[in-house]
Design a protein around this motif. Structure first.
Motif, PDB file in Angstrom:
ATOM      1  N   GLU A   1       0.807  -1.194   0.024  1.00 60.50           N
ATOM      2  CA  GLU A   1       0.069  -0.223  -0.073  1.00 60.50           C
ATOM      3  C   GLU A   1       0.965   1.144   0.102  1.00 60.50           C
ATOM      4  OE1 GLU A   1      -3.070   0.085   2.833  1.00 60.50           O
ATOM      5  OE2 GLU A   1      -3.507  -1.901   2.570  1.00 60.50           O
ATOM      6  N   ALA A   2       1.829   1.269   0.760  1.00 57.63           N
ATOM      7  CA  ALA A   2       2.791   2.333   0.604  1.00 57.63           C
ATOM      8  C   ALA A   2       3.392   2.649  -0.603  1.00 57.63           C
ATOM      9  CB  ALA A   2       3.878   2.075   1.595  1.00 57.63           C
ATOM     10  N   ILE A   3       3.825   1.433  -1.497  1.00 59.27           N
ATOM     11  CA  ILE A   3       4.110   1.761  -2.535  1.00 59.27           C
ATOM     12  C   ILE A   3       3.170   2.641  -3.631  1.00 59.27           C
ATOM     13  CG2 ILE A   3       4.924   0.488  -4.720  1.00 59.27           C
ATOM     14  CD1 ILE A   3       6.368  -1.356  -2.816  1.00 59.27           C
ATOM     15  N   ALA A   4       2.039   1.925  -3.356  1.00 60.41           N
ATOM     16  CA  ALA A   4       0.909   2.573  -4.206  1.00 60.41           C
ATOM     17  C   ALA A   4       0.652   4.235  -3.784  1.00 60.41           C
ATOM     18  CB  ALA A   4      -0.319   1.786  -3.997  1.00 60.41           C
ATOM     19  N   VAL A   5       1.058   4.743  -2.767  1.00 63.84           N
ATOM     20  CA  VAL A   5       0.824   6.000  -1.967  1.00 63.84           C
ATOM     21  C   VAL A   5       1.951   6.785  -2.149  1.00 63.84           C
ATOM     22  CG1 VAL A   5       1.164   6.527   0.408  1.00 63.84           C
ATOM     23  CG2 VAL A   5      -1.109   6.385  -0.469  1.00 63.84           C
ATOM     24  N   ILE A   6       3.019   6.376  -2.350  1.00 63.35           N
ATOM     25  CA  ILE A   6       4.423   7.222  -2.463  1.00 63.35           C
ATOM     26  C   ILE A   6       4.476   8.298  -3.612  1.00 63.35           C
ATOM     27  CG2 ILE A   6       6.669   7.158  -3.034  1.00 63.35           C
ATOM     28  CD1 ILE A   6       6.987   4.711  -1.043  1.00 63.35           C
ATOM     29  N   PRO A   7       3.889   7.911  -4.755  1.00 60.62           N
ATOM     30  CA  PRO A   7       4.062   8.799  -5.933  1.00 60.62           C
ATOM     31  C   PRO A   7       2.835  10.051  -5.650  1.00 60.62           C
ATOM     32  CG  PRO A   7       3.800   6.459  -6.785  1.00 60.62           C
ATOM     33  CD  PRO A   7       3.731   6.458  -5.308  1.00 60.62           C
ATOM     34  N   LYS A   8       1.832   9.463  -5.093  1.00 58.36           N
ATOM     35  CA  LYS A   8       1.002  10.569  -4.621  1.00 58.36           C
ATOM     36  C   LYS A   8       1.484  11.408  -3.490  1.00 58.36           C
ATOM     37  CE  LYS A   8      -2.769   7.512  -5.434  1.00 58.36           C
ATOM     38  NZ  LYS A   8      -3.744   6.508  -4.718  1.00 58.36           N
ATOM     39  N   LEU A   9       2.411  10.987  -2.556  1.00 61.31           N
ATOM     40  CA  LEU A   9       2.743  11.907  -1.542  1.00 61.31           C
ATOM     41  C   LEU A   9       4.020  12.881  -2.315  1.00 61.31           C
ATOM     42  CD1 LEU A   9       3.247   9.412   1.457  1.00 61.31           C
ATOM     43  CD2 LEU A   9       1.501  11.322   1.258  1.00 61.31           C
ATOM     44  N   ASN A  10       4.534  12.144  -3.048  1.00 63.41           N
ATOM     45  CA  ASN A  10       5.637  12.879  -3.891  1.00 63.41           C
ATOM     46  C   ASN A  10       4.899  14.176  -4.652  1.00 63.41           C
ATOM     47  OD1 ASN A  10       8.414  13.088  -4.570  1.00 63.41           O
ATOM     48  ND2 ASN A  10       7.733  12.925  -6.690  1.00 63.41           N
ATOM     49  N   GLY A  11       3.794  14.155  -4.644  1.00 58.78           N
ATOM     50  CA  GLY A  11       3.010  15.160  -5.422  1.00 58.78           C
ATOM     51  C   GLY A  11       2.599  16.320  -4.605  1.00 58.78           C
ATOM     52  N   PHE A  12       2.679  15.943  -3.208  1.00 54.93           N
ATOM     53  CA  PHE A  12       2.265  16.995  -2.104  1.00 54.93           C
ATOM     54  C   PHE A  12       3.234  18.302  -2.248  1.00 54.93           C
ATOM     55  CE2 PHE A  12      -0.409  14.078   0.801  1.00 54.93           C
ATOM     56  CZ  PHE A  12      -1.312  13.778  -0.174  1.00 54.93           C
ATOM     57  N   ASP A  13       2.876  19.358  -1.773  1.00 54.17           N
ATOM     58  CA  ASP A  13       3.719  20.480  -1.727  1.00 54.17           C
ATOM     59  C   ASP A  13       4.668  20.663  -0.221  1.00 54.17           C
ATOM     60  OD1 ASP A  13       1.535  21.311  -0.071  1.00 54.17           O
ATOM     61  OD2 ASP A  13       1.392  23.170  -1.127  1.00 54.17           O
ATOM     62  N   TYR A  14       4.528  19.378   0.588  1.00 56.10           N
ATOM     63  CA  TYR A  14       5.414  19.579   1.531  1.00 56.10           C
ATOM     64  C   TYR A  14       6.124  18.183   1.638  1.00 56.10           C
ATOM     65  CZ  TYR A  14       1.699  16.721   3.514  1.00 56.10           C
ATOM     66  OH  TYR A  14       0.646  15.762   3.810  1.00 56.10           O
ATOM     67  N   ASN A  15       7.229  18.434   2.358  1.00 55.36           N
ATOM     68  CA  ASN A  15       8.348  17.348   2.497  1.00 55.36           C
ATOM     69  C   ASN A  15       7.863  15.979   3.117  1.00 55.36           C
ATOM     70  OD1 ASN A  15       9.990  19.049   1.101  1.00 55.36           O
ATOM     71  ND2 ASN A  15      10.939  19.963   2.852  1.00 55.36           N
ATOM     72  N   THR A  16       8.338  14.712   2.699  1.00 56.64           N
ATOM     73  CA  THR A  16       7.808  13.870   3.370  1.00 56.64           C
ATOM     74  C   THR A  16       8.862  12.844   3.388  1.00 56.64           C
ATOM     75  OG1 THR A  16       5.674  14.139   2.341  1.00 56.64           O
ATOM     76  CG2 THR A  16       6.276  11.711   3.032  1.00 56.64           C
ATOM     77  N   MET A  17       9.030  12.233   4.443  1.00 55.83           N
ATOM     78  CA  MET A  17      10.058  11.078   4.696  1.00 55.83           C
ATOM     79  C   MET A  17       9.555   9.871   4.678  1.00 55.83           C
ATOM     80  SD  MET A  17      13.005  10.668   7.767  1.00 55.83           S
ATOM     81  CE  MET A  17      12.209  11.575   8.788  1.00 55.83           C
ATOM     82  N   VAL A  18       9.931   8.596   3.925  1.00 56.90           N
ATOM     83  CA  VAL A  18       9.683   7.478   4.163  1.00 56.90           C
ATOM     84  C   VAL A  18      10.608   6.535   4.872  1.00 56.90           C
ATOM     85  CG1 VAL A  18       9.154   5.386   2.689  1.00 56.90           C
ATOM     86  CG2 VAL A  18       8.803   7.585   1.871  1.00 56.90           C
ATOM     87  N   LEU A  19       9.934   5.995   5.770  1.00 59.59           N
ATOM     88  CA  LEU A  19      10.639   4.880   6.750  1.00 59.59           C
ATOM     89  C   LEU A  19      10.269   3.327   6.580  1.00 59.59           C
ATOM     90  CD1 LEU A  19      10.293   6.837  10.213  1.00 59.59           C
ATOM     91  CD2 LEU A  19      12.363   6.843   8.958  1.00 59.59           C
ATOM     92  N   VAL A  20      11.434   2.620   6.477  1.00 62.94           N
ATOM     93  CA  VAL A  20      11.227   1.291   6.329  1.00 62.94           C
ATOM     94  C   VAL A  20      12.222   0.583   7.323  1.00 62.94           C
ATOM     95  CG1 VAL A  20      10.565   1.074   4.058  1.00 62.94           C
ATOM     96  CG2 VAL A  20      13.091   0.996   4.696  1.00 62.94           C
TER      97      VAL A  20
END
Length: 156
Positions: free
Chosen positions: A63-82
């Protein structure tokens, strides 16, 4: 915008909460973990550990893989943790918006050896990190944001 994909088996802790998120001006954190997403107690724990002004999403890996491109389009900075190198590899193989991978805290375990203080990796972890670099994504080894970063080449 995705700022970094960090591999750290502790996921949300003080270094992430106060160091990485502040330094990178992170406004969102995505935890990509089947284990955490499937455990209400663990989800509650990471929610309590997050910075107050930061949005937190906890998703199973796919599900994270599906959502990452959408988060990349947000105008604020996001960190992915695994938690695991193999999860980072799967993400970068499926998402073309990861700018770099940071190899952070990874505890001692059977078949793992230290490469930098408390960062322990297996031979397979190093091979997977090398695959990530061959894909054109920089891999840095760095415990804390205030520590100098090291190139993966130093450990292979």
């Amino acid at each position: 915008m995705i700022k970094v994909l960090r591999i750290d088996d502790r996921l949300m802790h003080a270094q992430v909460t106060f160091g990485w998120s502040t330094s990178l001006n992170v406004k969102g954190i995505l935890i990509a973990s089947d284990a955490v997403a499937g455990n209400e107690t663990m989800k509650m724990a990471v929610q309590f550990a997050k910075p107050a002004a930061v949005k937190l999403w906890v998703k199973p890996l796919d599900e994270a893989i599906a959502v990452i491109p959408k988060l990349n389009g947000f105008d604020y900075n996001t960190m992915v943790l695994v938690e695991h190198v193999q999860d980072a590899l799967k993400i970068v193989q499926n998402c073309d918006c990861i700018p770099f991978v940071n190899m952070g805290g990874n505890r001692i375990a059977e078949g793992k050896r230290p490469i930098l203080g408390t960062i322990y990796v297996s031979d397979q972890d190093l091979r997977d990190l090398a695959v990530i670099e061959k894909m054109g994504i920089k891999v840095e080894v760095q415990k804390m944001i205030t520590d100098p970063s090291h190139s993966l080449d130093e450990f292979i």
